[in-house]
Scaffold this motif. Structure first.
Motif, PDB file in Angstrom:
ATOM      1  N   THR A 139      23.326  16.551-101.940  1.00 16.75           N
ATOM      2  CA  THR A 139      22.794  17.040-100.673  1.00 16.75           C
ATOM      3  C   THR A 139      21.272  16.946-100.648  1.00 16.75           C
ATOM      4  O   THR A 139      20.666  16.512 -99.659  1.00 16.75           O
ATOM      5  CB  THR A 139      23.234  18.490-100.437  1.00 16.75           C
ATOM      6  N   ILE A 140      20.638  17.353-101.753  1.00 12.14           N
ATOM      7  CA  ILE A 140      19.174  17.282-101.835  1.00 12.14           C
ATOM      8  C   ILE A 140      18.695  15.836-101.730  1.00 12.14           C
ATOM      9  O   ILE A 140      17.741  15.513-100.999  1.00 12.14           O
ATOM     10  CB  ILE A 140      18.689  17.922-103.157  1.00 12.14           C
ATOM     11  N   ARG A 141      19.355  14.950-102.458  1.00 18.05           N
ATOM     12  CA  ARG A 141      18.947  13.540-102.433  1.00 18.05           C
ATOM     13  C   ARG A 141      19.088  12.952-101.034  1.00 18.05           C
ATOM     14  O   ARG A 141      18.207  12.211-100.570  1.00 18.05           O
ATOM     15  CB  ARG A 141      19.799  12.752-103.430  1.00 18.05           C
ATOM     16  N   GLU A 142      20.178  13.272-100.331  1.00 17.05           N
ATOM     17  CA  GLU A 142      20.390  12.736 -99.000  1.00 17.05           C
ATOM     18  C   GLU A 142      19.368  13.297 -98.014  1.00 17.05           C
ATOM     19  O   GLU A 142      18.864  12.571 -97.145  1.00 17.05           O
ATOM     20  CB  GLU A 142      21.803  13.065 -98.528  1.00 17.05           C
ATOM     21  N   ALA A 143      19.028  14.584 -98.159  1.00 16.39           N
ATOM     22  CA  ALA A 143      18.028  15.176 -97.267  1.00 16.39           C
ATOM     23  C   ALA A 143      16.668  14.511 -97.465  1.00 16.39           C
ATOM     24  O   ALA A 143      15.948  14.220 -96.485  1.00 16.39           O
ATOM     25  CB  ALA A 143      17.936  16.675 -97.530  1.00 16.39           C
ATOM     26  N   ILE A 144      16.292  14.263 -98.722  1.00 13.10           N
ATOM     27  CA  ILE A 144      15.012  13.596 -98.998  1.00 13.10           C
ATOM     28  C   ILE A 144      15.022  12.178 -98.444  1.00 13.10           C
ATOM     29  O   ILE A 144      14.033  11.695 -97.886  1.00 13.10           O
ATOM     30  CB  ILE A 144      14.730  13.597-100.510  1.00 13.10           C
ATOM     31  N   ARG A 145      16.159  11.502 -98.584  1.00 12.98           N
ATOM     32  CA  ARG A 145      16.243  10.127 -98.068  1.00 12.98           C
ATOM     33  C   ARG A 145      16.063  10.077 -96.559  1.00 12.98           C
ATOM     34  O   ARG A 145      15.390   9.178 -96.020  1.00 12.98           O
ATOM     35  CB  ARG A 145      17.589   9.514 -98.456  1.00 12.98           C
ATOM     36  N   LEU A 146      16.649  11.040 -95.839  1.00 12.10           N
ATOM     37  CA  LEU A 146      16.506  11.076 -94.382  1.00 12.10           C
ATOM     38  C   LEU A 146      15.044  11.220 -93.980  1.00 12.10           C
ATOM     39  O   LEU A 146      14.571  10.563 -93.043  1.00 12.10           O
ATOM     40  CB  LEU A 146      17.332  12.234 -93.816  1.00 12.10           C
ATOM     41  N   VAL A 147      14.312  12.078 -94.683  1.00 10.78           N
ATOM     42  CA  VAL A 147      12.897  12.255 -94.380  1.00 10.78           C
ATOM     43  C   VAL A 147      12.112  10.994 -94.729  1.00 10.78           C
ATOM     44  O   VAL A 147      11.271  10.520 -93.953  1.00 10.78           O
ATOM     45  CB  VAL A 147      12.336  13.473 -95.137  1.00 10.78           C
ATOM     46  N   ALA A 167      10.744  11.549-105.698  1.00 14.28           N
ATOM     47  CA  ALA A 167      11.670  12.684-105.745  1.00 14.28           C
ATOM     48  C   ALA A 167      13.115  12.210-105.791  1.00 14.28           C
ATOM     49  O   ALA A 167      13.956  12.778-106.501  1.00 14.28           O
ATOM     50  CB  ALA A 167      11.442  13.589-104.529  1.00 14.28           C
ATOM     51  N   ILE A 168      13.432  11.138-105.060  1.00 12.13           N
ATOM     52  CA  ILE A 168      14.792  10.584-105.089  1.00 12.13           C
ATOM     53  C   ILE A 168      15.109  10.037-106.471  1.00 12.13           C
ATOM     54  O   ILE A 168      16.222  10.202-106.981  1.00 12.13           O
ATOM     55  CB  ILE A 168      14.938   9.486-104.012  1.00 12.13           C
ATOM     56  N   ASP A 169      14.116   9.386-107.100  1.00 14.21           N
ATOM     57  CA  ASP A 169      14.332   8.873-108.456  1.00 14.21           C
ATOM     58  C   ASP A 169      14.661  10.013-109.418  1.00 14.21           C
ATOM     59  O   ASP A 169      15.531   9.878-110.291  1.00 14.21           O
ATOM     60  CB  ASP A 169      13.088   8.117-108.941  1.00 14.21           C
ATOM     61  N   GLN A 170      13.969  11.138-109.262  1.00 17.78           N
ATOM     62  CA  GLN A 170      14.248  12.273-110.131  1.00 17.78           C
ATOM     63  C   GLN A 170      15.629  12.857-109.856  1.00 17.78           C
ATOM     64  O   GLN A 170      16.330  13.291-110.776  1.00 17.78           O
ATOM     65  CB  GLN A 170      13.167  13.348-109.949  1.00 17.78           C
ATOM     66  N   CYS A 171      16.035  12.855-108.601  1.00 14.25           N
ATOM     67  CA  CYS A 171      17.406  13.283-108.279  1.00 14.25           C
ATOM     68  C   CYS A 171      18.428  12.360-108.922  1.00 14.25           C
ATOM     69  O   CYS A 171      19.459  12.814-109.429  1.00 14.25           O
ATOM     70  CB  CYS A 171      17.606  13.315-106.761  1.00 14.25           C
ATOM     71  N   ASN A 172      18.139  11.059-108.889  1.00 13.56           N
ATOM     72  CA  ASN A 172      19.051  10.112-109.523  1.00 13.56           C
ATOM     73  C   ASN A 172      19.144  10.361-111.022  1.00 13.56           C
ATOM     74  O   ASN A 172      20.218  10.250-111.613  1.00 13.56           O
ATOM     75  CB  ASN A 172      18.589   8.676-109.258  1.00 13.56           C
ATOM     76  N   CYS A 173      18.002  10.689-111.638  1.00 11.98           N
ATOM     77  CA  CYS A 173      18.015  11.008-113.069  1.00 11.98           C
ATOM     78  C   CYS A 173      18.858  12.248-113.339  1.00 11.98           C
ATOM     79  O   CYS A 173      19.608  12.309-114.320  1.00 11.98           O
ATOM     80  CB  CYS A 173      16.588  11.214-113.578  1.00 11.98           C
ATOM     81  N   TRP A 175      12.011   2.065-114.147  1.00 11.22           N
ATOM     82  CA  TRP A 175      11.353   2.560-115.356  1.00 11.22           C
ATOM     83  C   TRP A 175      10.332   1.566-115.909  1.00 11.22           C
ATOM     84  O   TRP A 175       9.312   1.961-116.450  1.00 11.22           O
ATOM     85  CB  TRP A 175      12.397   2.872-116.431  1.00 11.22           C
ATOM     86  N   ILE A 176      10.615   0.259-115.764  1.00 10.04           N
ATOM     87  CA  ILE A 176       9.730  -0.726-116.375  1.00 10.04           C
ATOM     88  C   ILE A 176       8.593  -1.163-115.453  1.00 10.04           C
ATOM     89  O   ILE A 176       7.499  -1.493-115.922  1.00 10.04           O
ATOM     90  CB  ILE A 176      10.516  -1.966-116.849  1.00 10.04           C
ATOM     91  N   LEU A 177       8.825  -1.165-114.148  1.00 14.76           N
ATOM     92  CA  LEU A 177       7.795  -1.651-113.228  1.00 14.76           C
ATOM     93  C   LEU A 177       6.534  -0.797-113.228  1.00 14.76           C
ATOM     94  O   LEU A 177       5.422  -1.343-113.342  1.00 14.76           O
ATOM     95  CB  LEU A 177       8.371  -1.766-111.806  1.00 14.76           C
ATOM     96  N   PRO A 178       6.622   0.540-113.078  1.00 12.49           N
ATOM     97  CA  PRO A 178       5.374   1.323-112.993  1.00 12.49           C
ATOM     98  C   PRO A 178       4.493   1.204-114.230  1.00 12.49           C
ATOM     99  O   PRO A 178       3.276   1.319-114.128  1.00 12.49           O
ATOM    100  CB  PRO A 178       5.883   2.767-112.811  1.00 12.49           C
TER     101      PRO A 178
END
Length: 509
Positions: free
Chosen positions: A74-82, A101-107, A149-152
């Motif tokens: 739910t948190i990830r989807e709400a952040i994605r909408l914004v 923030a979405i990346d951290q939710c995925n983690c 993880w590798i790009l940044p």
């Protein structure tokens, strides 16, 4: 102080592997242990109490992980909408922050999944679905997963091995990808910006395995921490606690141990194996792995010397997308090695295995055959094997005697009747085969299992039928992973001839 008196040391750890610096000068008596927190004497806990506590904690972790899934999604989807502007305009800087923030939710979701998977392994029913998969497709999937993880940090993800050759391994594609990503993620975390992480593969045809190694040039793991890891008390700062626990389980799901080599100041290499070479290799590897569960303990090995890896950089993994010149990555062979097995799981019947086959009716659609395969794999214990030889046939090796094997067979039929539509199931002859090696003739189980798999595969090819619900017609032997490069020449020739004869009979009937 005397030998039986506790003293304070800077690297002392308690019985959970947690560092502490508490000095106690109390002499311990038999049957008692010292409380590190207060220095008082407390009764020693029994093994049964420890096991009960571990089970309670494991169940709590699993239930908590299940409960966390919904709010995280739910948190990830709400952040994605914004972030995507569905609720109003978002600046570039805000979008980057929300993406992070979405990346951290995925983690966090990944961590939850690993907690659930770990509990499934602990129960002894890992629900592994192995098949012959392409290492080239696996490589592309791993690279796509590791890009954030590798790009940044400009990490160079290097691949060395027989890629782009159409090679296949016998594995659960989801679990194998998760295993490589876990180990590569650990390596990336300890690698300096712009540094290399090497994923190296090597095929050992004689043993029928592909060796995988994930190598970094980080600070390495100290001998003391390696000792903790080998005792099941992995320090998170060295290699990632829960990630290591699930990684050793994922390696075991592919009939392999997890091997950690490290030298302080040089780097770390974590290795495991997957099966190549066809059904005979599957039979031999599974029998050896099962035997090792009984006889093989975690051990420490000392190695000396150096190794230089000649690598071909992966263009897709380079941050800039530009070609990278070939490079030589020097990795010292670590001076200390530990090998992590499955732990306490043991075969219930170490001296023998119950072998049988099962086939579904030729009229059963492929989708229902897949559903039956999922049910069968879900019912298998860690020490058992169900090898799919064709679209509708399997060879089963149960950890059972004759009575237990017949009971397992009846239970599988009951589950199939309750969960799937009625289907015709044909069972082959059952055999209880000794698993203990003979001093002269070796282990008969490997040859018997290999022979049964090959015979069943050839029978499946002979009676193959076209499926209207399949996207592309193909022989059952190909679906089972029997490419010409994976079968012995004689078996390949026989299978090809059978397929030709079957096609001719269909065209002329």
């Amino acid at each position: 102080m005397s030998a039986d008196t506790a003293t304070r040391e800077s690297r002392a750890v308690d019985d959970r592997g947690v560092p502490h610096e508490v000095m106690t000068a109390t002499r311990r008596m038999p049957g008692q242990s010292v409380s590190h927190r207060e220095g008082t004497i407390v009764p020693r806990r029994s093994a049964a109490s420890d096991a009960a506590d571990f089970e309670m904690v494991a169940r709590l972790i699993s239930e908590t992980a299940h409960d966390l899934r919904a709010p995280l999604s739910t948190i990830r989807e709400a952040i994605r909408l914004v972030r995507d502007g569905d609720l109003g305009t978002v600046s570039s800087a805000q979008g980057e922050c929300l993406s992070a923030a979405i990346d951290q939710c995925n983690c966090a979701v990944q961590l939850v999944d690993e907690m659930v998977q770990s509990r499934r392994f602990d129960s002894g029913f890992p629900n592994v679905s192995r098949q012959w998969i392409s290492i080239d497709e696996l490589k592309a999937s791993v690279e796509a997963t590791l890009q954030p993880w590798i790009l940044p940090r400009g990490i160079h993800l290097l691949w060395d091995g027989p890629f782009d050759e159409g090679l296949k391994v016998y594995a659960d594609v989801t679990m194998l990808r998760r295993l490589i990503v876990n180990l590569a993620g650990n390596a990336i975390r300890v690698t300096r910006e712009g540094g290399p992480v090497l994923i190296r593969t090597h095929v050992n045809r004689n043993q029928g395995v592909m060796n995988w190694s994930i190598v970094d040039q980080g600070a390495g793991i100290s001998p003391a921490d390696l000792e903790l890891i080998s005792a099941g008390k992995a320090p998170a700062k060295s290699i990632g606690g829960l990630g290591l626990i699930i990684s050793r389980q994922l390696a075991a799901a592919h009939f392999s141990t997890l091997r950690i080599e490290s030298r302080v100041g040089t780097g770390t290499a974590v290795s495991f194996q997957t099966i190549v070479g066809g059904p005979a290799a599957v039979a031999a590897r599974w029998v050896k792995w099962r035997s090792d569960l009984i006889t093989k303990q975690q051990r420490k090995i000392l190695n000396e010397g150096h190794r230089v890896h000649e690598v071909r950089p992966s263009r897709a993994s380079h941050p800039s997308g530009a070609p990278v010149p070939p490079r030589r990555v020097r990795i010292d062979v670590p001076s200390q090695t530990i090998e992590l097995g499955l732990g306490e799981i043991q075969p219930a019947f170490p001296d023998h295995v119950y072998l049988t086959t099962v086939s579904l009716g030729a009229a059963i659609p492929a989708s229902r055959a897949d559903a039956f395969d999922a049910l069968l794999q879900r019912s298998m214990r860690f020490t058992e094997l169900a090898y799919r030889t064709a679209q509708r046939s399997w060879v089963i090796a149960w950890d059972a005697d004759l009575q237990t094997g017949n009971a397992k067979r009846a239970e599988l039929e009951r589950q199939a009747h309750n969960e799937l539509e009625a289907m015709r199931m044909t069972w082959g002859a059952d055999h209880v085969v000794p698993a203990t090696p003979h001093p002269v003739y070796g282990t008969p189980l490997s040859s018997r299992l290999s022979d049964l798999i090959v015979r069943q595969a050839l029978a499946g090819a002979q009676h193959a039928v076209s499926d209207d619900d399949q996207m592309q017609p193909q022989s059952d032997s190909a679906e089972a992973g029997f490419a010409p490069t994976e079968l012995e020449p004689a078996v390949t020739a026989a299978s090809t001839r059978l397929d030709f004869d079957v096609q001719w009979l269909r065209a002329n009937r």
